[in-house]
Design a protein around this motif. Structure first.
Motif: not given
Length: 406
Positions: A78, A81, A85, A92-93
């Motif tokens: 989390q 990600d 960003s 993501p990932g």
């Protein structure tokens, strides 16, 4: 000097990010007159102190082992990600928070080399950060690889033309720093990636001196692998965990070598044989440093609110002002700028060079002025855009000028 001081006041008055200084713990208290080492260790946020206390009392103390199933198991991904960003230009990932930069560099380099059978050369530069060089030297000795060294100017950094001249069909991996730790040189990542990929090599970048200070676009630049720390411009605290990026298209191809239970597809099955988890979870090995991740929540909130482009704009103003001070106050005493002056090639810090600077470090620190020293004769001036004022830079370099006068 009066004009330079007046300019600092004007820049601080006009600074749209000035209010963020109030979010840091006592920026003008204690014995610190001028903190110019944000590129080594960022200041703590007031919110971080509160979050740590809340975490210890409520999550650790209140939930105990239940915290793992509440949320902790997902924190590495989390937060990865979120970091991707806010600061990395990564979808993501693809990013995980774990381990140290050194350990993650080893994992990704070994994975990249294992995924490039038949290629036995690794391209790197002579002035990269020591851990990058040491890790690759160790892997080369283990694997019988050839390290191809590009000699760079310590006052500059790696150029695409140097990479083009050195790379060939036997190159498996190239490893460079986005911002050179010594000079502050900002590399042309996209162009170097293009050259490497044309030769069939994978690219890995150390983002430790750029993340949180310089805009990064890993996906758009076509980066294959990247690592970086979180205790500099991300204010994660001493020894905060690092991050690793593995491009989505390589996640089913490359396999990191330290196979621990947290990177297993089903960690709590405790079964026989290792089966890697899908996506960036496979980059994990052992139990994540949850307590050490707490500060990242606060800082990523702050960085998201400020915006990395605004941070970069102030960083360029800060380093540009530092160059002006160096030319006006320090050059008469034989101080040279040992780094790029052009904004497009300038990272977040400025290196000043003069024989004998090491002897000035202790009196500077004693006076509450805290730059960083790098051998053989460099002082790094690293103003962090969200916590450093222009007046603070003026006070620090004025104190350096006074010591040189004596």
């Amino acid at each position: 000097m009066i004009n330079l001081l007046a300019r600092a006041d004007a820049l601080d008055t006009a600074d749209p990010l000035a209010g963020y200084r109030d979010q840091f713990l006592a920026p003008d208290e204690f014995d610190v007159v001028s903190y110019l080492d944000g590129n080594s260790l960022g200041r703590p946020l007031i919110a971080t102190a509160a979050l740590m206390g809340t975490f210890i009392r409520e999550q650790w103390g209140g939930r105990l082992i239940r915290g793992w199933t509440d949320s902790w198991m997902e924190w590495p991904l989390q937060l990865g990600d979120r970091l991707g960003s806010v600061a990395l230009g990564a979808g993501p990932g693809q990013v995980a928070i774990a381990d140290s930069t050194t350990v993650l560099l080893y994992k990704l380099a070994r994975a990249a080399l294992a995924g490039s059978p038949g290629r036995k050369r690794v391209l790197l530069d002579t002035d990269n950060f020591p851990t990058d060089r040491y890790v690759l030297e160790g892997i080369a000795a283990e694997q019988g690889l050839e390290l191809v060294w590009i000699t760079v100017d310590p006052a500059a950094g790696i150029h695409p033309a140097q990479v083009a001249d050195a790379i060939d069909e036997h190159t498996a991996l190239v490893l460079f720093s986005h911002v050179a730790y010594r000079s502050g040189w900002l590399a042309d990542v996209a162009e170097i990636n293009r050259i490497a990929h044309e030769a069939g090599a994978l690219t890995m970048w150390d983002l430790s001196h750029s993340v949180g200070s310089v805009p990064i676009h890993l996906d758009d630049w076509g980066v294959d692998l990247a690592v970086g720390c979180t205790y500099k411009y991300l204010n994660g605290g001493p020894g905060a965990p690092a991050f690793a990026y593995l491009r989505r298209g390589l996640q089913e191809v490359l396999r990191q070598p330290i196979q621990g239970w947290m990177g297993h597809r089903a960690s709590f099955e405790m079964g026989a044989g290792y089966e890697p988890a899908p996506g960036s979870r496979a980059l994990l090995s052992g139990t994540p440093p949850i307590l050490a991740m707490v500060p990242l929540h606060a800082n990523l909130d702050m960085l998201a609110a400020a915006g990395i482009e605004a941070v970069r704009a102030k960083s360029l103003l800060l380093t540009g002002y530092t160059l002006d001070l160096a030319d006006e106050l320090l050059a008469p005493f034989g101080v040279e700028v040992a780094g790029p002056r052009a904004p497009e090639r300038r990272g977040g810090h400025v290196t000043l060079r003069k024989p004998g600077f090491q002897a000035l470090l202790e009196p500077l620190w004693a006076a509450g002025v805290i730059p960083d020293y790098r051998r053989p004769d460099g002082l790094r001036i690293g103003p962090a855009p969200l916590s450093t004022s222009f007046g603070e830079v003026y006070r620090g370099l004025s104190a350096l000028r006074d010591l040189l006068e004596k």
